[in-house]
Motif scaffolding. Structure first.
Motif, PDB file in Angstrom:
ATOM      1  N   VAL A  23      37.249  42.132  34.232  1.00 13.74           N
ATOM      2  CA  VAL A  23      37.098  41.491  35.540  1.00 13.74           C
ATOM      3  C   VAL A  23      37.873  40.175  35.524  1.00 13.74           C
ATOM      4  CG1 VAL A  23      35.464  40.655  37.264  1.00 13.74           C
ATOM      5  CG2 VAL A  23      34.784  42.486  35.709  1.00 13.74           C
ATOM      6  N   THR A  24      38.496  39.848  36.650  1.00 17.89           N
ATOM      7  CA  THR A  24      39.224  38.586  36.724  1.00 17.89           C
ATOM      8  C   THR A  24      39.147  38.004  38.126  1.00 17.89           C
ATOM      9  OG1 THR A  24      41.292  37.498  36.083  1.00 17.89           O
ATOM     10  CG2 THR A  24      41.479  39.519  37.384  1.00 17.89           C
ATOM     11  N   ASP A 130      50.505  41.357  45.625  1.00 14.45           N
ATOM     12  CA  ASP A 130      51.088  40.508  44.590  1.00 14.45           C
ATOM     13  C   ASP A 130      50.011  39.770  43.803  1.00 14.45           C
ATOM     14  OD1 ASP A 130      53.559  41.354  45.393  1.00 14.45           O
ATOM     15  OD2 ASP A 130      54.035  39.544  46.550  1.00 14.45           O
ATOM     16  N   ARG A 131      48.975  39.312  44.492  1.00 10.83           N
ATOM     17  CA  ARG A 131      47.883  38.611  43.795  1.00 10.83           C
ATOM     18  C   ARG A 131      47.118  39.575  42.895  1.00 10.83           C
ATOM     19  NH1 ARG A 131      45.356  35.365  49.013  1.00 10.83           N
ATOM     20  NH2 ARG A 131      47.329  34.462  49.722  1.00 10.83           N
ATOM     21  N   ILE A 132      46.904  40.786  43.403  1.00 15.08           N
ATOM     22  CA  ILE A 132      46.163  41.770  42.612  1.00 15.08           C
ATOM     23  C   ILE A 132      46.944  42.132  41.359  1.00 15.08           C
ATOM     24  CG2 ILE A 132      45.241  44.115  42.591  1.00 15.08           C
ATOM     25  CD1 ILE A 132      44.707  43.740  45.633  1.00 15.08           C
ATOM     26  N   THR A 133      48.196  42.461  41.524  1.00 20.40           N
ATOM     27  CA  THR A 133      48.989  42.872  40.362  1.00 20.40           C
ATOM     28  C   THR A 133      49.170  41.717  39.380  1.00 20.40           C
ATOM     29  OG1 THR A 133      51.047  42.453  41.583  1.00 20.40           O
ATOM     30  CG2 THR A 133      50.176  44.690  41.619  1.00 20.40           C
ATOM     31  N   ALA A 134      49.241  40.499  39.886  1.00 21.40           N
ATOM     32  CA  ALA A 134      49.349  39.348  38.987  1.00 21.40           C
ATOM     33  C   ALA A 134      48.078  39.168  38.154  1.00 21.40           C
ATOM     34  CB  ALA A 134      49.632  38.077  39.789  1.00 21.40           C
ATOM     35  N   GLY A 135      46.943  39.613  38.699  1.00 22.75           N
ATOM     36  CA  GLY A 135      45.685  39.480  37.978  1.00 22.75           C
ATOM     37  C   GLY A 135      45.382  40.604  37.010  1.00 22.75           C
ATOM     38  N   ALA A 139      42.676  41.062  33.691  1.00 25.57           N
ATOM     39  CA  ALA A 139      41.565  42.013  33.763  1.00 25.57           C
ATOM     40  C   ALA A 139      41.603  42.971  32.579  1.00 25.57           C
ATOM     41  CB  ALA A 139      41.623  42.786  35.081  1.00 25.57           C
ATOM     42  N   ILE A 140      42.784  43.437  32.214  1.00 25.74           N
ATOM     43  CA  ILE A 140      42.904  44.341  31.069  1.00 25.74           C
ATOM     44  C   ILE A 140      42.511  43.630  29.788  1.00 25.74           C
ATOM     45  CG2 ILE A 140      44.555  45.639  29.674  1.00 25.74           C
ATOM     46  CD1 ILE A 140      46.100  46.173  32.300  1.00 25.74           C
ATOM     47  N   ALA A 141      42.946  42.377  29.638  1.00 22.53           N
ATOM     48  CA  ALA A 141      42.617  41.618  28.428  1.00 22.53           C
ATOM     49  C   ALA A 141      41.118  41.377  28.315  1.00 22.53           C
ATOM     50  CB  ALA A 141      43.365  40.293  28.439  1.00 22.53           C
TER      51      ALA A 141
END
Length: 410
Positions: A23-24, A130-135, A139-141
């Motif tokens: 989650v981010t 763009d905001r979602i993909t930047a986050g 989230a994966i980490a």
């Protein structure tokens, strides 16, 4: 305040082998709030889902249906954003949802069709892809097996509390874990609601059973709740079986192991559904409506929803006003053409309100008011027509419901 609902405790939620969650905060609509969640699924997981019947369904719903139709046995990731529904956005919305899948797939080195996208929030605004993909990298980490409570918080919109529950079952001598989360508080009406829910189990389940399992669980839980009668554009309920518990795969629900697993899955699904009603926008009362002695379950549902959707009934519950003729009126207009009103019996918890279609001579308004003041109430209607029955869960309608929805975008 939610009606007898508490925030989940992370330690009480069982990790599900084969699922990691991250989650981010991506700033989709507001700063400083968790708004992008990813589920990472091990290879060998089977996935099924059911979705809104709203014909104006959101772009992510359309894509999820496509991806499940072709890759239900190889879905490897789920991505969820709050703050924006990506509904009513046309071809541009589809392109942005596809771009989200492409971005996550690229990071995970999987095919984009192995990603299921979900969105919830304001309708008819462009998805800030763009905001979602930047986050997504953050989230994966963050992904860990024990992050169910964080995920429950990360998918909230107008919810006042996160919603998450776990259960376990013994299947073939193995302990099977089940954990799920849900979100939703308004625009709630089956098929299904402005709701998202994700339920995971490490049980081994034959893949051909998964689509019917998702529908059965939804029909016994999320399709039995209503807050305001509105059907959303984004409703989604997804079931994931990671097949890592070590049990022999369930291929028939009509076995001892099949029934044990189904009971535990149903328990979690119903708790998640009821939590949405308990946290309904402005709700102060949790109401269970039981309709009995119908000819068919469908006519019982018609009566139950007529009661649950009546603003007059719902406001009476809010005011603790035993103006219970409103319930009888709702029964009468539910749509049963040959209903015999002289066969109707009405109960409010233990109080017998009406008999043979009229006021019970023994009924005292003080008894009705005593029940109406409770936080949890059972309304029971007997139609006197047969042996079918159904139940659903709803809430009252308060001043706060209007305020929350009037101020939703501000």
């Amino acid at each position: 305040m939610p009606v007898n609902l508490k925030a989940p405790i992370a330690q009480d939620l069982a990790p599900v082998a084969g699922i990691r969650i991250g989650v981010t905060e991506a700033g989709v609509r507001k700063a400083n709030r968790k708004d992008v969640t990813v589920f990472l699924l091990d290879e060998g997981s089977h996935v099924a889902g059911v979705f809104t019947k709203n014909r104006f369904c959101a772009a992510p719903v359309q894509i999820c249906r496509e991806h499940l139709a072709s890759h239900s046995q190889s879905i490897r990731a789920i991505v969820i954003n709050t703050g924006n529904a990506n509904a009513g956005t046309g071809a541009d919305g589809l392109a942005r949802a596809h771009a989200t899948c492409d971005a996550l797939a690229g990071l995970l080195k999987i095919d984009a069709q192995q990603v299921l996208p979900f969105s919830t929030g304001v309708i008819m605004e462009p998805l800030p892809v763009d905001r979602i993909t930047a986050g997504l990298p953050a989230a994966i980490a963050d992904a860990q097996p024990g992050h169910w409570a964080k995920a429950a918080e990360g998918i909230m919109t107008t919810d006042t509390l996160p919603k998450a529950f776990s259960a376990s079952a013994t299947v073939g001598g193995k302990t099977v874990q089940i954990t799920g989360i849900s979100k939703g508080a308004g625009m709630i009406r089956p098929n299904m609601a402005t709701m998202l829910s994700f339920l995971g189990t490490d049980a081994a389940i034959s893949p051909e059973l998964m689509p019917a399992l998702a529908k059965t669980l939804a029909d016994q839980s999320f399709n039995r709740i209503t807050i305001d009668g509105d059907t959303s554009t984004n409703d989604s309920f997804v079931v994931v079986a990671t097949n890592q518990a070590g049990n022999a795969p369930i291929s028939d629900w009509n076995t001892t192991d099949g029934q044990a697993l189904m009971a535990a899955l149903r328990e979690v699904a119903q708790k998640l559904a009821q939590a949405i009603v308990r946290d309904g926008e402005g709700a102060t009362k949790f109401i269970q409506i039981e309709v009995e002695q119908g000819r068919t379950e469908e006519e019982c549902r018609l009566v139950a929803y007529a009661i649950a959707h009546s603003p007059l009934v719902k406001t009476a519950f809010f005011a603790s006003d035993p103006n219970l003729g409103r319930i009888l009126a709702a029964v009468g207009y539910a749509g049963i053409e040959d209903l015999d009103q002289t066969q109707i019996e009405l109960y409010l918890d233990d109080v017998h309100v009406a008999t043979q279609g009229g006021r019970n001579p023994a009924y005292q308004e003080a008894d009705g008011q005593r029940v109406m003041k409770q936080q949890e109430i059972v309304v029971r209607v007997q139609l006197g027509r047969g042996n079918a029955s159904t139940q659903l869960w709803t809430c009252d309608l308060s001043h706060d419901y209007v305020s929350i929805n009037a101020d939703y975008r501000s």
